[in-house]
Motif scaffolding. Sequence first.
Motif, PDB file in Angstrom:
ATOM      1  N   ASP A 150       0.806  -1.220   0.000  1.00 10.94           N
ATOM      2  CA  ASP A 150       0.000   0.000   0.000  1.00 10.94           C
ATOM      3  C   ASP A 150       0.843   1.276   0.000  1.00 10.94           C
ATOM      4  O   ASP A 150       0.301   2.374   0.138  1.00 10.94           O
ATOM      5  N   ASN A 151       2.158   1.149  -0.166  1.00 12.58           N
ATOM      6  CA  ASN A 151       3.029   2.329  -0.265  1.00 12.58           C
ATOM      7  C   ASN A 151       3.208   2.669  -1.743  1.00 12.58           C
ATOM      8  O   ASN A 151       4.228   2.347  -2.361  1.00 12.58           O
ATOM      9  N   GLY A 152       2.197   3.300  -2.320  1.00 11.93           N
ATOM     10  CA  GLY A 152       2.199   3.593  -3.747  1.00 11.93           C
ATOM     11  C   GLY A 152       3.395   4.399  -4.229  1.00 11.93           C
ATOM     12  O   GLY A 152       4.015   4.035  -5.233  1.00 11.93           O
ATOM     13  N   PRO A 153       3.751   5.502  -3.564  1.00 14.18           N
ATOM     14  CA  PRO A 153       4.887   6.299  -4.047  1.00 14.18           C
ATOM     15  C   PRO A 153       6.195   5.527  -4.098  1.00 14.18           C
ATOM     16  O   PRO A 153       6.938   5.617  -5.079  1.00 14.18           O
ATOM     17  N   SER A 154       6.494   4.739  -3.060  1.00 11.30           N
ATOM     18  CA  SER A 154       7.756   3.992  -3.045  1.00 11.30           C
ATOM     19  C   SER A 154       7.767   2.921  -4.126  1.00 11.30           C
ATOM     20  O   SER A 154       8.754   2.757  -4.860  1.00 11.30           O
ATOM     21  N   ASN A 155       6.673   2.175  -4.249  1.00 11.66           N
ATOM     22  CA  ASN A 155       6.603   1.162  -5.301  1.00 11.66           C
ATOM     23  C   ASN A 155       6.700   1.795  -6.683  1.00 11.66           C
ATOM     24  O   ASN A 155       7.328   1.238  -7.594  1.00 11.66           O
ATOM     25  N   GLY A 156       6.084   2.964  -6.844  1.00 17.43           N
ATOM     26  CA  GLY A 156       6.127   3.634  -8.138  1.00 17.43           C
ATOM     27  C   GLY A 156       7.532   4.049  -8.537  1.00 17.43           C
ATOM     28  O   GLY A 156       7.947   3.849  -9.683  1.00 17.43           O
ATOM     29  N   VAL A 157       8.283   4.632  -7.603  1.00 17.10           N
ATOM     30  CA  VAL A 157       9.664   5.021  -7.879  1.00 17.10           C
ATOM     31  C   VAL A 157      10.492   3.789  -8.251  1.00 17.10           C
ATOM     32  O   VAL A 157      11.243   3.788  -9.224  1.00 17.10           O
ATOM     33  N   THR A 158      10.339   2.729  -7.463  1.00 17.66           N
ATOM     34  CA  THR A 158      11.125   1.519  -7.670  1.00 17.66           C
ATOM     35  C   THR A 158      10.875   0.915  -9.048  1.00 17.66           C
ATOM     36  O   THR A 158      11.815   0.570  -9.781  1.00 17.66           O
ATOM     37  N   ARG A 159       9.622   0.785  -9.413  1.00 19.39           N
ATOM     38  CA  ARG A 159       9.296   0.176 -10.704  1.00 19.39           C
ATOM     39  C   ARG A 159       9.725   1.062 -11.860  1.00 19.39           C
ATOM     40  O   ARG A 159      10.179   0.565 -12.892  1.00 19.39           O
ATOM     41  N   ARG A 160       9.588   2.361 -11.689  1.00 18.89           N
ATOM     42  CA  ARG A 160       9.966   3.269 -12.781  1.00 18.89           C
ATOM     43  C   ARG A 160      11.457   3.179 -13.073  1.00 18.89           C
ATOM     44  O   ARG A 160      11.880   3.245 -14.233  1.00 18.89           O
ATOM     45  N   ILE A 161      12.271   3.030 -12.058  1.00 20.57           N
ATOM     46  CA  ILE A 161      13.717   2.956 -12.261  1.00 20.57           C
ATOM     47  C   ILE A 161      14.113   1.654 -12.940  1.00 20.57           C
ATOM     48  O   ILE A 161      15.133   1.592 -13.626  1.00 20.57           O
ATOM     49  N   GLY A 162      13.298   0.602 -12.805  1.00 20.07           N
ATOM     50  CA  GLY A 162      13.587  -0.633 -13.522  1.00 20.07           C
ATOM     51  C   GLY A 162      13.854  -1.851 -12.672  1.00 20.07           C
ATOM     52  O   GLY A 162      14.259  -2.897 -13.195  1.00 20.07           O
ATOM     53  N   TYR A 163      13.647  -1.760 -11.364  1.00 22.99           N
ATOM     54  CA  TYR A 163      13.811  -2.935 -10.513  1.00 22.99           C
ATOM     55  C   TYR A 163      12.852  -4.045 -10.946  1.00 22.99           C
ATOM     56  O   TYR A 163      11.736  -3.792 -11.403  1.00 22.99           O
ATOM     57  N   ALA A 164      13.275  -5.276 -10.739  1.00 25.61           N
ATOM     58  CA  ALA A 164      12.421  -6.447 -10.947  1.00 25.61           C
ATOM     59  C   ALA A 164      11.891  -6.922  -9.595  1.00 25.61           C
ATOM     60  O   ALA A 164      12.609  -6.876  -8.587  1.00 25.61           O
ATOM     61  N   GLU A 165      10.641  -7.382  -9.562  1.00 28.94           N
ATOM     62  CA  GLU A 165      10.103  -7.933  -8.327  1.00 28.94           C
ATOM     63  C   GLU A 165      10.856  -9.207  -7.968  1.00 28.94           C
ATOM     64  O   GLU A 165      11.237  -9.998  -8.838  1.00 28.94           O
ATOM     65  N   ASN A 166      11.065  -9.405  -6.657  1.00 34.28           N
ATOM     66  CA  ASN A 166      11.963 -10.465  -6.202  1.00 34.28           C
ATOM     67  C   ASN A 166      11.388 -11.190  -4.980  1.00 34.28           C
ATOM     68  O   ASN A 166      12.105 -11.531  -4.053  1.00 34.28           O
ATOM     69  N   GLY A 167      10.060 -11.382  -4.979  1.00 43.61           N
ATOM     70  CA  GLY A 167       9.430 -12.104  -3.878  1.00 43.61           C
ATOM     71  C   GLY A 167       8.697 -11.183  -2.923  1.00 43.61           C
ATOM     72  O   GLY A 167       8.687  -9.959  -3.077  1.00 43.61           O
ATOM     73  N   ILE A 168       8.068 -11.789  -1.924  1.00 40.05           N
ATOM     74  CA  ILE A 168       7.322 -11.035  -0.927  1.00 40.05           C
ATOM     75  C   ILE A 168       7.697 -11.509   0.473  1.00 40.05           C
ATOM     76  O   ILE A 168       8.213 -12.609   0.659  1.00 40.05           O
ATOM     77  N   ASP A 169       7.424 -10.644   1.451  1.00 38.35           N
ATOM     78  CA  ASP A 169       7.504 -11.006   2.859  1.00 38.35           C
ATOM     79  C   ASP A 169       6.154 -10.710   3.492  1.00 38.35           C
ATOM     80  O   ASP A 169       5.553  -9.649   3.229  1.00 38.35           O
ATOM     81  N   LEU A 170       5.666 -11.629   4.314  1.00 35.01           N
ATOM     82  CA  LEU A 170       4.447 -11.412   5.081  1.00 35.01           C
ATOM     83  C   LEU A 170       4.849 -10.934   6.468  1.00 35.01           C
ATOM     84  O   LEU A 170       5.626 -11.595   7.163  1.00 35.01           O
ATOM     85  N   ILE A 171       4.332  -9.765   6.848  1.00 32.75           N
ATOM     86  CA  ILE A 171       4.814  -9.080   8.042  1.00 32.75           C
ATOM     87  C   ILE A 171       3.644  -8.725   8.956  1.00 32.75           C
ATOM     88  O   ILE A 171       2.581  -8.304   8.488  1.00 32.75           O
ATOM     89  N   ASP A 172       3.866  -8.912  10.245  1.00 33.16           N
ATOM     90  CA  ASP A 172       2.925  -8.436  11.252  1.00 33.16           C
ATOM     91  C   ASP A 172       3.126  -6.931  11.397  1.00 33.16           C
ATOM     92  O   ASP A 172       4.117  -6.481  11.972  1.00 33.16           O
TER      93      ASP A 172
END
Length: 215
Positions: A150-172
């Motif tokens: 739900d952190n749209g701005p951070s995810n947006g910056v990351t994807r725009r620069i060209g990072y590839a998704e690399n898994g998920i973590d489930l966090i409390d």
Amino acid sequence: MDDLWPVAGLRVVSGDLELRYLDDDRLLALARLAQDGVHAPDAMPFTVPWTQGTPTEVARSVLTYQWGARAAVAPERWKLELAVLRDGEVLGTQALMASDFPVIRTAETGSWLGRRHQGQGVGTRMRLMILHLLFEGFGGRYATTSAFDDNGPSNGVTRRIGYAENGIDLIDRLGGLATSRRYLLDRATWDARPADLRPEVRLHGVEAAREQLGL
């Protein structure tokens, strides 16, 4: 103290933005900036909820974390916490963290901006600046980062620069289940980024910092 603690002399400059070591004056300004708010009251973008509490408690959380990070600089493990400056004003912090970097050549980025400085394109620029330091200054192979779904701005910056998704973590997160997405950026993708993601960046104090980091 650059001769004894060379990372204190690091400067990354691009246009009107600068990344600088968090000396006492900048750290105090950063703590006071956090007192004024980092995110909306109903949001929590951090895995450690350090922004909860009174303004004084939040400021003290910034101070205690950054004092610890100052000492965590050695070839086997380091945290570089740099102030984000514009015309001398502290806007937030941009971090670069690594373990066994001389061998693995991989570092994690993390950052935050004071709420009043968000939405102005600073987040993208400061990420590009720290990545320039990692890849061009330190000879990095990979950059990693993560952000809650739900952190749209951070995810947006990351994807725009060209990072590839690399898994998920489930966090409390504050007693509820949250998904954090991991990202990976390799050197080849960094070198192939488009022209609009290639601002002029100047590095200062890198050679001395490399010696302290065992590079």
